[in-house]
Design a protein around this motif. Structure first.
Motif, PDB file in Angstrom:
ATOM      1  N   LEU A  36       5.641  35.138  15.719  1.00  0.00           N
ATOM      2  CA  LEU A  36       6.972  35.751  15.650  1.00  0.00           C
ATOM      3  C   LEU A  36       6.871  37.253  15.382  1.00  0.00           C
ATOM      4  N   LEU A  37       5.914  37.642  14.548  1.00  0.00           N
ATOM      5  CA  LEU A  37       5.753  39.063  14.251  1.00  0.00           C
ATOM      6  C   LEU A  37       5.339  39.824  15.511  1.00  0.00           C
ATOM      7  N   ASP A  38       4.490  39.215  16.340  1.00  0.00           N
ATOM      8  CA  ASP A  38       4.117  39.844  17.608  1.00  0.00           C
ATOM      9  C   ASP A  38       5.347  40.041  18.496  1.00  0.00           C
ATOM     10  N   MET A  39       6.265  39.071  18.465  1.00  0.00           N
ATOM     11  CA  MET A  39       7.483  39.187  19.272  1.00  0.00           C
ATOM     12  C   MET A  39       8.378  40.317  18.785  1.00  0.00           C
ATOM     13  N   ILE A  96      12.160  39.916  19.860  1.00  0.00           N
ATOM     14  CA  ILE A  96      13.068  39.556  18.770  1.00  0.00           C
ATOM     15  C   ILE A  96      13.464  40.853  18.087  1.00  0.00           C
ATOM     16  N   ALA A  97      14.762  41.060  17.887  1.00  0.00           N
ATOM     17  CA  ALA A  97      15.248  42.288  17.259  1.00  0.00           C
ATOM     18  C   ALA A  97      14.906  42.296  15.762  1.00  0.00           C
ATOM     19  N   PHE A  98      14.921  43.473  15.189  1.00  0.00           N
ATOM     20  CA  PHE A  98      14.489  43.654  13.795  1.00  0.00           C
ATOM     21  C   PHE A  98      15.345  42.853  12.816  1.00  0.00           C
ATOM     22  N   ASN A  99      16.668  43.015  12.866  1.00  0.00           N
ATOM     23  CA  ASN A  99      17.532  42.360  11.868  1.00  0.00           C
ATOM     24  C   ASN A  99      17.475  40.834  11.937  1.00  0.00           C
ATOM     25  N   GLU A 143      15.995  37.957   8.866  1.00  0.00           N
ATOM     26  CA  GLU A 143      16.621  36.693   8.447  1.00  0.00           C
ATOM     27  C   GLU A 143      15.665  35.518   8.660  1.00  0.00           C
ATOM     28  N   LEU A 144      14.950  35.511   9.757  1.00  0.00           N
ATOM     29  CA  LEU A 144      14.020  34.415  10.049  1.00  0.00           C
ATOM     30  C   LEU A 144      12.848  34.391   9.082  1.00  0.00           C
ATOM     31  N   ASN A 160      15.783  31.615  24.846  1.00  0.00           N
ATOM     32  CA  ASN A 160      16.773  32.535  24.288  1.00  0.00           C
ATOM     33  C   ASN A 160      16.197  33.257  23.081  1.00  0.00           C
ATOM     34  N   ALA A 161      16.523  34.537  22.962  1.00  0.00           N
ATOM     35  CA  ALA A 161      16.176  35.293  21.766  1.00  0.00           C
ATOM     36  C   ALA A 161      17.311  35.150  20.758  1.00  0.00           C
ATOM     37  N   PRO A 162      17.012  35.137  19.459  1.00  0.00           N
ATOM     38  CA  PRO A 162      18.064  34.921  18.465  1.00  0.00           C
ATOM     39  C   PRO A 162      18.926  36.164  18.259  1.00  0.00           C
ATOM     40  N   SER A 163      20.232  35.941  18.159  1.00  0.00           N
ATOM     41  CA  SER A 163      21.129  37.004  17.733  1.00  0.00           C
ATOM     42  C   SER A 163      21.104  37.056  16.209  1.00  0.00           C
TER      43      SER A 163
END
Length: 310
Positions: free
Chosen positions: A193-196, A202-205, A209-210, A230-233
């Motif tokens: 996830l950190l690589d994404m 994946i956006a910063f904000n 939260e994740l 899908n990428a998370p909002s």
């Protein structure tokens, strides 16, 4: 001049009153030429040394001019020197075939070395979120170990009284202490996830939260994200965090949340590239395909208008 006159060179006031310790310190600060094989990376160095375009430009500069700015390093107990500042310059010098590098050698304890290593690298223009996250964490831990530590003779310990540790980390970075806290949260993400986050998938904000999900929950989320494509909002990530805190998180829950249609996607029509490629020559660029599609739609619209006018 009389023959019996003494040949005396007068010393300046700084030389007269300087201590042996300060003279040794000045001697240590001199630039030394050290074999490149005796230089080793800083332990847990958070900044990546990549063979990218920027590195290639650095190599070309080193080949033409040499290493103009000396590295900073400290002696290692097991021989050799640990680089504190200058990892990219060392790598460029290796690629350029240099045998030695200019280095300033300093005696530094672990925490002082961490603080200097982080601060010197944070001056770079392009820093990945993961690099900033681990750098801030290392600096925070060093500061927290430093606060309250008794001063040794000659040791300078900054006055941190009355400040949050994250406020001290934030000083000089242009970040608020709350933003520093958010970056440090990213270190709780699993590597995938950190690589994404680094790759802007994946956006910063939402990533912050994740980071509150445990490792097992993050892996379930990753699988659900890949399965739904899908990428998370931010709102989705916040809901998943809350569900995890309430004990209701599972792969099925993550899949359901990630499979929801986002508001900004309701007005979108997405056609996969593989689908379009079947109708165009291989030589067509995405822009050429888009222009052709628009022209065909315009022709189709005019045809419909003529039919309606009959």
């Amino acid at each position: 001049m009389p023959k019996n006159s003494l040949n005396v060179s007068l010393k300046g006031a700084d030389d007269i009153f300087s201590t042996e310790e300060s003279r040794q310190e000045q001697q240590r600060e001199q630039v030394q030429q050290i074999p490149i094989g005796e230089l080793f990376p800083f332990k847990n160095h958070p900044f990546k040394v990549l063979d990218d375009e920027s590195m290639q430009r650095t190599v070309e500069s080193v080949e033409q001019y040499g290493v103009l700015s000396p590295l900073i390093a400290r002696p290692r107990p097991e021989d050799g020197y640990e680089i504190i500042s200058g990892h990219r310059r060392q790598h460029a010098a290796q690629l350029a075939g240099l045998d030695t590098l200019p280095v300033i050698v300093r005696q530094m304890d672990d925490d002082a070395a961490v603080l200097l290593m982080v601060d010197s690298n944070l001056q770079r223009e392009n820093i990945l979120p993961s690099e900033r996250a681990f750098a801030y964490k290392m600096k925070l831990e060093a500061i927290e170990r430093t606060v309250g530590r008794p001063k040794n003779v000659g040791q300078v310990v900054p006055d941190y009284f009355g400040k949050r540790s994250t406020e001290i980390v934030a000083e000089g970075t242009g970040e608020s202490y709350k933003q520093v806290q958010r970056f440090i949260r990213l270190t709780n993400l699993i590597p995938e996830l950190l690589d994404m986050v680094d790759e802007k998938k994946i956006a910063f904000n939402p990533a912050v939260e994740l980071s509150y999900l445990d490792e097992s929950q993050q892996r379930d989320f990753l699988e659900a994200m890949q399965d739904t494509q899908n990428a998370p909002s931010l709102s989705q990530a916040q809901r998943l965090k809350k569900l995890a805190q309430e004990g209701h998180f599972s792969y099925d829950v993550a899949f359901a949340v990630m499979g929801e249609e986002k508001k900004d996607e309701m007005d979108k029509v997405v056609i996969k590239n593989d689908t379009l490629r079947k109708y165009f020559p291989r030589s067509y660029t995405p822009k050429q395909m888009e222009d052709t599609i628009i022209k065909l739609l315009e022709q189709w619209q005019r045809k419909l208008q003529r039919q309606n006018e009959r």
